[in-house]
Scaffold this active site. Sequence first.
Site, PDB file in Angstrom:
ATOM      1  N   ASN A   1       0.853  -1.188   0.000  1.00 50.57           N
ATOM      2  CA  ASN A   1       0.000   0.000   0.000  1.00 50.57           C
ATOM      3  C   ASN A   1       0.887   1.235   0.000  1.00 50.57           C
ATOM      4  O   ASN A   1       2.103   1.128   0.225  1.00 50.57           O
ATOM      5  CB  ASN A   1      -0.956  -0.034   1.206  1.00 50.57           C
ATOM      6  CG  ASN A   1      -0.206  -0.115   2.523  1.00 50.57           C
ATOM      7  OD1 ASN A   1       0.498   0.814   2.903  1.00 50.57           O
ATOM      8  ND2 ASN A   1      -0.339  -1.244   3.220  1.00 50.57           N
TER       9      ASN A   1
ATOM     10  N   ASP B   1      -4.330  -6.621   4.430  1.00 46.39           N
ATOM     11  CA  ASP B   1      -5.477  -7.460   4.811  1.00 46.39           C
ATOM     12  C   ASP B   1      -5.336  -8.877   4.267  1.00 46.39           C
ATOM     13  O   ASP B   1      -5.845  -9.826   4.860  1.00 46.39           O
ATOM     14  CB  ASP B   1      -6.774  -6.839   4.289  1.00 46.39           C
ATOM     15  CG  ASP B   1      -7.060  -5.497   4.941  1.00 46.39           C
ATOM     16  OD1 ASP B   1      -7.048  -5.436   6.182  1.00 46.39           O
ATOM     17  OD2 ASP B   1      -7.288  -4.519   4.216  1.00 46.39           O
TER      18      ASP B   1
ATOM     19  N   LYS C   1      12.265 -15.811  -8.422  1.00 49.98           N
ATOM     20  CA  LYS C   1      11.386 -14.931  -9.181  1.00 49.98           C
ATOM     21  C   LYS C   1      10.624 -15.739 -10.227  1.00 49.98           C
ATOM     22  O   LYS C   1      11.213 -16.496 -11.001  1.00 49.98           O
ATOM     23  CB  LYS C   1      12.186 -13.831  -9.872  1.00 49.98           C
ATOM     24  CG  LYS C   1      11.308 -12.891 -10.681  1.00 49.98           C
ATOM     25  CD  LYS C   1      12.115 -11.860 -11.460  1.00 49.98           C
ATOM     26  CE  LYS C   1      11.201 -11.027 -12.344  1.00 49.98           C
ATOM     27  NZ  LYS C   1      11.951 -10.053 -13.157  1.00 49.98           N
TER      28      LYS C   1
ATOM     29  N   PRO D   1      -3.494 -12.431   9.664  1.00 50.79           N
ATOM     30  CA  PRO D   1      -3.991 -12.369  11.049  1.00 50.79           C
ATOM     31  C   PRO D   1      -4.243 -10.931  11.493  1.00 50.79           C
ATOM     32  O   PRO D   1      -3.518 -10.001  11.110  1.00 50.79           O
ATOM     33  CB  PRO D   1      -2.845 -12.999  11.859  1.00 50.79           C
ATOM     34  CG  PRO D   1      -2.159 -13.910  10.897  1.00 50.79           C
ATOM     35  CD  PRO D   1      -2.262 -13.237   9.564  1.00 50.79           C
ATOM     36  N   ASP D   2      -5.287 -10.724  12.272  1.00 49.03           N
ATOM     37  CA  ASP D   2      -5.695  -9.399  12.735  1.00 49.03           C
ATOM     38  C   ASP D   2      -4.841  -8.997  13.943  1.00 49.03           C
ATOM     39  O   ASP D   2      -5.061  -9.466  15.061  1.00 49.03           O
ATOM     40  CB  ASP D   2      -7.176  -9.423  13.100  1.00 49.03           C
ATOM     41  CG  ASP D   2      -7.747  -8.043  13.356  1.00 49.03           C
ATOM     42  OD1 ASP D   2      -6.998  -7.168  13.815  1.00 49.03           O
ATOM     43  OD2 ASP D   2      -8.946  -7.842  13.085  1.00 49.03           O
ATOM     44  N   ILE D   3      -3.872  -8.133  13.720  1.00 46.85           N
ATOM     45  CA  ILE D   3      -2.941  -7.754  14.789  1.00 46.85           C
ATOM     46  C   ILE D   3      -3.660  -7.009  15.908  1.00 46.85           C
ATOM     47  O   ILE D   3      -3.445  -7.279  17.089  1.00 46.85           O
ATOM     48  CB  ILE D   3      -1.800  -6.883  14.225  1.00 46.85           C
ATOM     49  CG1 ILE D   3      -1.018  -7.643  13.152  1.00 46.85           C
ATOM     50  CG2 ILE D   3      -0.861  -6.446  15.347  1.00 46.85           C
ATOM     51  CD1 ILE D   3       0.067  -6.825  12.482  1.00 46.85           C
TER      52      ILE D   3
ATOM     53  N   PHE E   1      -6.362   3.120  13.879  1.00 50.62           N
ATOM     54  CA  PHE E   1      -6.571   4.096  12.807  1.00 50.62           C
ATOM     55  C   PHE E   1      -7.494   3.466  11.778  1.00 50.62           C
ATOM     56  O   PHE E   1      -7.443   2.260  11.538  1.00 50.62           O
ATOM     57  CB  PHE E   1      -5.247   4.470  12.139  1.00 50.62           C
ATOM     58  CG  PHE E   1      -4.609   5.711  12.694  1.00 50.62           C
ATOM     59  CD1 PHE E   1      -4.587   6.888  11.974  1.00 50.62           C
ATOM     60  CD2 PHE E   1      -4.032   5.697  13.960  1.00 50.62           C
ATOM     61  CE1 PHE E   1      -4.015   8.031  12.483  1.00 50.62           C
ATOM     62  CE2 PHE E   1      -3.449   6.828  14.488  1.00 50.62           C
ATOM     63  CZ  PHE E   1      -3.433   8.014  13.749  1.00 50.62           C
TER      64      PHE E   1
ATOM     65  N   LYS F   1     -13.308  -4.403  17.287  1.00 49.53           N
ATOM     66  CA  LYS F   1     -11.958  -4.746  17.735  1.00 49.53           C
ATOM     67  C   LYS F   1     -11.702  -4.364  19.185  1.00 49.53           C
ATOM     68  O   LYS F   1     -10.596  -4.517  19.685  1.00 49.53           O
ATOM     69  CB  LYS F   1     -10.933  -4.092  16.821  1.00 49.53           C
ATOM     70  CG  LYS F   1     -11.051  -4.590  15.369  1.00 49.53           C
ATOM     71  CD  LYS F   1      -9.818  -4.284  14.551  1.00 49.53           C
ATOM     72  CE  LYS F   1      -9.951  -4.889  13.159  1.00 49.53           C
ATOM     73  NZ  LYS F   1      -8.719  -4.753  12.357  1.00 49.53           N
TER      74      LYS F   1
END
Length: 406
Positions: free
Chosen positions: A212, A287, A297, A313-315, A332, A350
């Site tokens: 990102n 995500d 490669k 995994p959702d930290i 955030f 969360k």
Amino acid sequence: MQGKRVLIGISGGIAAYKVCEVISTLAKQGVETRAILTNSAQAFITPLTIATLCRHAAYTDESFWQTTHDRPLHIELGEWADLFVLAPLTANTLAKLVYGMADNLLTNTVLASTCPVLLAPAMNTDMWEQPPVQRNWQSAQAEPRMHTLAPGSGILACDRVGSGRMAEPTAILSHVESLLYTKGQRDLVGKHVLISAGGTREFLDPVRFIGNPSTGKMGIALAQAALHRGATVKLVHGALESALDAQIATLPEIQAFSVTSADAMQQALLHCFPEADWTIMAAAVADVRPASYSQEKLPKRSLPSALPLETVPDIVAALAALKQPHQKLIGFAAQSGDIVTPALEKLQRKKLDAIAANPIDQPNSGFGSDSNQAVLIDHRGRQHIVEPCSKLHMAHQLLDFMQTLT
């Protein structure tokens, strides 16, 4: 910082040329800037140069003894300043500060002022490392209104490689902005603050990844703001803008952990989390990631037309499950369109103490921008709107908001 008043004290050293950038930037930001040059400083830079950048006459010892002022000049300047910056600070001027000596306009004005003072030393490595200089430096740091920027390391003007380089203008300017906001208060002394920053990268092969556009600017601003207010700071960061990597290297007080993937970030955060009073999750964590990884490669012809993915995994959820009553966890939510509704849902799902919802589809906001805006929301539904401002200014507002959490 419009309308704030900063007094710059320049001592004799080659690093005086760096102060020109500091003064110029402050003036462009609407800060009223005045400057005092010692006699030795004028051997390196002229009063005319400084006066031009300040948009105001520069002061020297010659000014000190003139009788054209209604009141003593050092009194007027000391009362005028919201912040006093001494850069470069020489060993000589440092010793005078510590022992309360006042034999020129600069040192008299320090004694006549009550505002915060920011010290940025610069000198040869052997000079800096002398025991008397280090004792004076420690004494200066113990003074409540003295704030310090230790010199960095590198090649010096004398061709010596070592410590003694004055802090870079960007570091001085960040500290100036913080001190003008906090008025020198160290209200986070004793707090352990853990911050995540930057973007994670999930690799398909050694050269291709899902990522990102996060640069890490918001997370670094949070780390700086917390440090400037006296907190003990740990920073877990993914990919950063190259200039920020260099900036972290100049902040040895921040314990930084560099990671690449979401898994590595989770491991580092879980390691640091038990000691944290506040944890601020400003990182842009992936995500999803490729379901498989190739050690070599992949040829273009071997790339899949549809890339199998798996969730990361959702930290934040993992940290929330471990959170103790005294700990605060802040997330955030970078959103487009309606930023509040999805942020509220994330806050509740969360089990966060608060969340910063910030738009990524507004001018000068979000990824890569030097400025930001947000709606801060706590677990009771209270909201605080952060109008467009610098990311450092937003970081301070977020820290203020966190102090109200119950």
